[in-house]
Design an enzyme around this catalytic site. Sequence first.
Site, short mmCIF file in Angstrom:
data_model
loop_
_atom_site.label_atom_id
_atom_site.label_comp_id
_atom_site.label_asym_id
_atom_site.label_seq_id
_atom_site.Cartn_x
_atom_site.Cartn_y
_atom_site.Cartn_z
N PHE A 132 0.83 -1.21 0.00
CA PHE A 132 0.00 0.00 0.00
C PHE A 132 0.87 1.27 0.00
O PHE A 132 0.89 2.03 -0.99
CB PHE A 132 -0.96 -0.07 1.21
CG PHE A 132 -1.53 1.23 1.64
CD1 PHE A 132 -2.12 2.11 0.74
CD2 PHE A 132 -1.50 1.59 2.99
CE1 PHE A 132 -2.65 3.32 1.15
CE2 PHE A 132 -2.04 2.79 3.42
CZ PHE A 132 -2.59 3.66 2.50
N ASN A 187 8.19 -9.63 -1.93
CA ASN A 187 7.85 -11.04 -2.17
C ASN A 187 6.34 -11.24 -2.34
O ASN A 187 5.87 -12.37 -2.42
CB ASN A 187 8.38 -11.93 -1.04
CG ASN A 187 7.76 -11.60 0.30
OD1 ASN A 187 6.94 -10.69 0.39
ND2 ASN A 187 8.13 -12.33 1.33
N THR A 237 1.94 -9.76 1.14
CA THR A 237 0.70 -9.00 1.38
C THR A 237 0.49 -7.91 0.32
O THR A 237 -0.56 -7.29 0.29
CB THR A 237 0.72 -8.30 2.77
OG1 THR A 237 1.88 -7.46 2.85
CG2 THR A 237 0.77 -9.32 3.90
N GLY A 238 1.47 -7.68 -0.52
CA GLY A 238 1.34 -6.66 -1.56
C GLY A 238 0.80 -7.24 -2.85
O GLY A 238 0.47 -8.42 -2.92
N VAL A 244 13.33 -10.18 1.56
CA VAL A 244 14.49 -9.44 2.09
C VAL A 244 15.35 -10.29 3.03
O VAL A 244 16.51 -9.96 3.27
CB VAL A 244 14.10 -8.13 2.83
CG1 VAL A 244 13.50 -7.12 1.87
CG2 VAL A 244 13.16 -8.40 3.99
N LEU A 286 10.36 -0.77 3.99
CA LEU A 286 8.93 -0.85 4.31
C LEU A 286 8.41 -2.28 4.36
O LEU A 286 7.26 -2.50 4.72
CB LEU A 286 8.12 -0.07 3.26
CG LEU A 286 7.88 1.42 3.52
CD1 LEU A 286 9.18 2.20 3.46
CD2 LEU A 286 6.91 1.99 2.49
N TYR A 313 4.50 -8.18 15.74
CA TYR A 313 4.63 -6.91 15.01
C TYR A 313 5.25 -5.83 15.89
O TYR A 313 6.27 -5.24 15.52
CB TYR A 313 3.24 -6.49 14.53
CG TYR A 313 3.23 -5.25 13.66
CD1 TYR A 313 3.78 -5.28 12.38
CD2 TYR A 313 2.64 -4.07 14.10
CE1 TYR A 313 3.75 -4.14 11.57
CE2 TYR A 313 2.60 -2.94 13.30
CZ TYR A 313 3.15 -2.97 12.03
OH TYR A 313 3.12 -1.85 11.23
N THR A 330 -2.39 4.96 8.50
CA THR A 330 -2.41 5.62 7.19
C THR A 330 -3.44 4.91 6.31
O THR A 330 -3.63 3.70 6.43
CB THR A 330 -0.99 5.55 6.58
OG1 THR A 330 -0.09 6.20 7.48
CG2 THR A 330 -0.91 6.22 5.23
N ARG A 377 -8.06 -3.89 7.83
CA ARG A 377 -7.88 -2.61 8.52
C ARG A 377 -9.21 -1.85 8.55
O ARG A 377 -10.09 -2.07 7.71
CB ARG A 377 -6.78 -1.79 7.84
CG ARG A 377 -5.43 -2.38 8.16
CD ARG A 377 -4.30 -1.53 7.65
NE ARG A 377 -3.70 -2.10 6.48
CZ ARG A 377 -2.44 -1.87 6.10
NH1 ARG A 377 -1.67 -1.11 6.81
NH2 ARG A 377 -1.96 -2.43 5.02
#
Length: 314
Positions: free
Chosen positions: A11, A32, A35-36, A57, A74, A147, A177, A188
């Site tokens: 996001f 990877n 979640t994106g 990463v 990020l 987290y 955000t 969310r």
Amino acid sequence: MKILITGGAGFIGSHLSHFHIDKGDTVYIIDNLITGSKDNIQDLLHKSSFHFVEEDVTTIDFSVFPTFDIVYHLASPASPIQYKKYPIVTLMTNGYGTFRLLEFVQRSESKAFVMASTSEVYGDPLVHPQVEEYFGNVNSVGPRACYDEGKRYAEAMTMTFFRSYGINTRIARIFNTYGPNMEKNDGRVVSNFIMQSLTGKPITIYGDGKQTRSFCYVSDLVRGLNLLATTPAIEGSIINLGNPDERSMTELASIIKDMTGSESVIKYEAIDADDPRKRKPDITKAKKMLDWNPKISLDLGLDQTISYFRKKFI
Ligand code: NAD
Ligand code: UDP
């Protein structure tokens, strides 16, 4: 400038990628896609100044990369549903992943490293609004710990590289955000309330709805991240980035219901353990050091976000 963004298909990362491409920079992203989504960067994939590397990463071979002017880290599952689904990945990405990124920055002599931390480092805060000096009130063994503690460890790692090796680090403590490119089902609150309102399903408020959050529109956040990366002589800084406009979840539900013209009913559901009761950034430091202030009101930001969800999913 040459920019590396880990989590660049997520996001916030996708907006940051567009921001830098629009400025004429060369952008590499490592993602990877846990979640994106490639959808978020589809319009960039054909550009010669944009390089998408589909890797993790924690395992990627960094030796193929050039020296960067800015490295933004990020990568990390970010919504409670996602990090509870991938708790080990979350810990490893923020722990070992952050270590590997910092080692790469040191070895490649890249110029600036920005760590995307979070207001979650304050936990369920006993100081309100939250100032950067506050150490937080975090449950280290609860369901959010993967987290919260992952990000606290990432902060500790970042500051240790700064102190030990003089790496030019900057830490952003990002508060809630929202905006286009949020996943519709990552749980969310803004995406849930918008999707529920647009589809006529019950709007799910967890707990009594009196808990608060302060919502920042993504373009303001991206501008803040870039100022954090490029402002001279602030190495080692830790800065809150968020919009201090604090709202209860009951209030947010009612605003989104009105703006969408929805007839959805409100449904109260059980709240998860350790859900913070309140959250609001003190942004005095960001104003003073970065000359940054969020500009987009909640009404305007929600209007843009609702239009995006309506067009893409309805
Ligand atoms: P997101 O889930 O949309 O994006 C994260 C991206 O990181 C995804 O594209 C995912 O596929 C990628 N990723 C995760 N683990 C990876 C790994 N091991 N290797 C490579 N890629 C990996 O989340 P977001 O909302 O865009 O958040 C981005 C960053 O900002 C996160 O670090 C998050 O903790 C932080 N943050 C976000 C918010 C918010 O409100 N959105 C608030 C505070 C902090
Ligand atoms: N929330 C809610 N209904 C939902 C999703 C979330 O009431 O459908 C609440 C959640 O319990 C929390 C707040 O909204 O108090 C913000 O949740 P989100 O997951 O967006 O962010 P975070 O808890 O990480 O701040």
